[in-house]
Design a protein around this motif. Structure first.
Motif, PDB file in Angstrom:
ATOM      1  N   SER A  97      -0.949  -7.670  -5.531  1.00  0.00           N
ATOM      2  CA  SER A  97      -0.327  -7.119  -4.333  1.00  0.00           C
ATOM      3  C   SER A  97      -1.303  -7.015  -3.187  1.00  0.00           C
ATOM      4  CB  SER A  97       0.232  -5.719  -4.650  1.00  0.00           C
ATOM      5  OG  SER A  97      -0.835  -4.861  -5.040  1.00  0.00           O
ATOM      6  N   ASP A  98      -2.534  -7.479  -3.380  1.00  0.00           N
ATOM      7  CA  ASP A  98      -3.546  -7.239  -2.363  1.00  0.00           C
ATOM      8  C   ASP A  98      -4.497  -8.427  -2.258  1.00  0.00           C
ATOM      9  OD1 ASP A  98      -4.576  -5.770  -0.365  1.00  0.00           O
ATOM     10  OD2 ASP A  98      -5.763  -4.435  -1.619  1.00  0.00           O
ATOM     11  N   PRO A 228      -8.887  -5.531  -6.902  1.00  0.00           N
ATOM     12  CA  PRO A 228      -7.949  -4.512  -6.408  1.00  0.00           C
ATOM     13  C   PRO A 228      -8.498  -3.099  -6.469  1.00  0.00           C
ATOM     14  CG  PRO A 228      -6.802  -6.104  -7.766  1.00  0.00           C
ATOM     15  CD  PRO A 228      -8.265  -6.398  -7.908  1.00  0.00           C
ATOM     16  N   GLU A 229      -9.500  -2.841  -7.308  1.00  0.00           N
ATOM     17  CA  GLU A 229      -9.998  -1.488  -7.492  1.00  0.00           C
ATOM     18  C   GLU A 229     -11.443  -1.300  -7.036  1.00  0.00           C
ATOM     19  OE1 GLU A 229      -7.956   0.797  -8.341  1.00  0.00           O
ATOM     20  OE2 GLU A 229      -6.311  -0.594  -8.795  1.00  0.00           O
ATOM     21  N   ARG A 312     -12.564   1.272  -4.435  1.00  0.00           N
ATOM     22  CA  ARG A 312     -11.742   1.154  -3.240  1.00  0.00           C
ATOM     23  C   ARG A 312     -10.841   2.375  -3.074  1.00  0.00           C
ATOM     24  NH1 ARG A 312      -9.028  -4.731  -2.680  1.00  0.00           N
ATOM     25  NH2 ARG A 312      -8.301  -3.650  -0.783  1.00  0.00           N
ATOM     26  N   ASP A 314      -7.677   4.261  -0.252  1.00  0.00           N
ATOM     27  CA  ASP A 314      -6.670   3.963   0.766  1.00  0.00           C
ATOM     28  C   ASP A 314      -7.239   4.043   2.186  1.00  0.00           C
ATOM     29  OD1 ASP A 314      -4.789   3.595  -1.197  1.00  0.00           O
ATOM     30  OD2 ASP A 314      -4.035   5.666  -1.109  1.00  0.00           O
ATOM     31  N   ARG A 391      -7.300  -3.222   3.998  1.00  0.00           N
ATOM     32  CA  ARG A 391      -6.169  -2.295   4.066  1.00  0.00           C
ATOM     33  C   ARG A 391      -5.110  -2.673   3.035  1.00  0.00           C
ATOM     34  NH1 ARG A 391      -4.429  -2.844  10.129  1.00  0.00           N
ATOM     35  NH2 ARG A 391      -4.770  -5.019   9.532  1.00  0.00           N
ATOM     36  N   LYS A 392      -4.565  -1.663   2.385  1.00  0.00           N
ATOM     37  CA  LYS A 392      -3.564  -1.890   1.351  1.00  0.00           C
ATOM     38  C   LYS A 392      -2.255  -2.347   1.989  1.00  0.00           C
ATOM     39  CE  LYS A 392      -5.934  -0.206  -2.228  1.00  0.00           C
ATOM     40  NZ  LYS A 392      -6.205  -0.931  -3.476  1.00  0.00           N
ATOM     41  N   ARG A 393      -1.536  -3.219   1.287  1.00  0.00           N
ATOM     42  CA  ARG A 393      -0.192  -3.594   1.734  1.00  0.00           C
ATOM     43  C   ARG A 393       0.691  -3.818   0.516  1.00  0.00           C
ATOM     44  NH1 ARG A 393      -3.528  -7.830   3.174  1.00  0.00           N
ATOM     45  NH2 ARG A 393      -3.184  -9.816   2.113  1.00  0.00           N
ATOM     46  N   ARG A 394       1.976  -3.697   0.716  1.00  0.00           N
ATOM     47  CA  ARG A 394       2.922  -3.762  -0.405  1.00  0.00           C
ATOM     48  C   ARG A 394       3.151  -5.190  -0.840  1.00  0.00           C
ATOM     49  NH1 ARG A 394       7.087  -0.448   2.871  1.00  0.00           N
ATOM     50  NH2 ARG A 394       7.603  -2.591   3.364  1.00  0.00           N
ATOM     51  N   ASN A 395       3.483  -5.327  -2.095  1.00  0.00           N
ATOM     52  CA  ASN A 395       3.912  -6.611  -2.626  1.00  0.00           C
ATOM     53  C   ASN A 395       5.365  -6.849  -2.209  1.00  0.00           C
ATOM     54  OD1 ASN A 395       4.778  -8.782  -4.226  1.00  0.00           O
ATOM     55  ND2 ASN A 395       3.317  -8.252  -5.837  1.00  0.00           N
TER      56      ASN A 395
END
Length: 400
Positions: A97-98, A228-229, A312, A314, A391-395
């Motif tokens: 997702s990222d 991702p982490e 990581r 938010d 920056r996080k974004r949705r799948n």
């Protein structure tokens, strides 16, 4: 009787009549010759001079046009490479997702030669259903071929080491990867010197003319593996990685300068010296204490990286990797401020295609602005910058 005009005339011979008008006109013509010559020269000289100036201007203009054409061509290549490297297939998006968007620039600046190299490999490895991304900046010295070799090979070496990594032993894995990279560079240079088997690979290298001193070539390396982490940063030399988190600049690496207290002690214990010659230098030669290559300065200059592993959050906004061409004139806080301004201008990330394109453009703008800022502040080195959007974004699939 002395002759007049035409020669000697005897006393018995009558003198030929002399036309006073003709003699006067002849004198006038003779008197006018210098002035005629001057006028003629002045009439001819300006066109010749203007012709030379015109030719010179045309030559300069032609060179400027060629330079501008080359710059545009390189910009298109970089833009195309960035666009292609950021393309993610639908199969990949099922797992992740990222996938960070990135922007990169690499310019020669005021240096005679370009010795920097940039390596961008998003989704270079899948591990435990996680997508891993590789970013690196390499600042060569002595010649460009070590930096180029790192650009071509280091991500493959890291990939193989991570695939056999038992657990999250990132420090040991990255140290092994850098050491293997250093051995490859050393073996390649040894082959070039001993039997010339790979000489064709170095046809464009100016250090080819310096044999057998071609082992006096090396490169810094700042590499980041983003999961991702986590953010794993490995640094060897004076390039740098800085994380922008909620507007705060967090350095993820520390420059390896010869006068850094712990590095100074290590060099002295190995039997070396740090001599101040236009700054602190190992044996008065190299302005950094760690690098890949530089066989002639071993064991004082080592290829072992310092590795940091950062979780990581938010609040993470972007990661900046750059050569010292940027960091010599732009502080960490200023660099993060510029990148943050560009990313905030693109708006929040919601996983939409238009948002992804805007984020890509924002990263490219940030890298370009940082490069322009470094050049405007009279950076005397090559400048290479990589900006990674964290920056996080949705799948899209999970939200649909």
């Amino acid at each position: 009787m002395a002759g007049i005009c035409c020669g000697v005339v005897g006393e018995t011979e009558p003198a030929a009549p002399v036309d006073s008008t003709t003699r006067a006109s002849l004198r006038r013509r003779l008197d006018l010759l210098p002035s005629i010559k001057i006028v003629a020269d002045s009439a001819v000289a300006p066109p010749l001079e203007s012709c030379r100036k015109r030719q010179k201007r045309e030559t300069v203009l032609s060179r400027n046009l060629d330079l501008e054409s080359n710059v545009r061509s390189e910009h298109k290549k970089v833009k195309s490479a960035v666009t292609n490297s950021n393309s993610v297939t639908e199969a990949e998006s099922c797992f992740f997702s990222d996938v960070p968007r990135i922007g990169t620039t690499s310019v020669c600046g005021r240096r005679r030669d370009m010795e920097d190299a940039v390596s961008i490999h998003p989704s270079f490895l899948q591990r435990n259903s996680e997508n891993l991304h590789f970013y690196g900046v390499f600042d060569g010295h002595g010649c460009s071929h070590v930096a180029e070799k790192c650009r071509e090979r280091l991500h493959d070496i890291v990939k193989k080491e991570v695939e056999v990594m038992a657990s999250d032993e990132w420090k040991e894995t990255m140290v092994k990867s850098f050491q293997k990279m250093d051995k490859e560079v050393s073996q390649r240079e040894c082959n070039l010197v001993v039997n010339g088997a790979n000489r064709s690979m170095k046809n464009s290298c100016r250090c080819e003319l310096q044999s057998p001193q071609c082992d006096a070539v090396g490169s810094t390396a700042v590499v980041s593996v983003v999961t991702p982490e986590k953010i794993i940063v490995s640094n060897c030399g004076d390039s740098r990685a800085v994380l922008c988190r909620n507007g705060v600049a967090i350095p993820l690496s520390v420059d390896h300068k010869p006068d850094r207290p712990d590095e100074l002690i290590r060099i002295q214990q190995a039997g070396g010296r740090v001599i101040y010659w236009d700054g602190a230098r190992v044996l008065g030669v190299l302005a950094m204490s760690r690098a890949i290559g530089d066989n002639y300065l071993k064991p004082y200059v080592i290829p072992d990286p310092e590795v940091t592993v950062t979780d990581r959050t938010d609040d993470d906004e972007c990661l900046i990797l750059a050569s010292d061409g940027l960091w010599d004139v732009v502080p960490n806080e200023t660099a993060c401020g510029v990148a943050r301004m560009c990313l905030r201008g693109a708006g929040p990330m919601d996983g939409d295609d238009s948002d992804a394109a805007a984020a890509h453009n924002a990263c490219s703008d940030a890298a370009l602005l940082l490069t322009k800022l470094a050049l405007a502040r009279q950076s005397s080195d090559n400048v290479s910058v990589v900006v990674v959007d964290l920056r996080k974004r949705r799948n899209n699939q999970s939200s649909s």
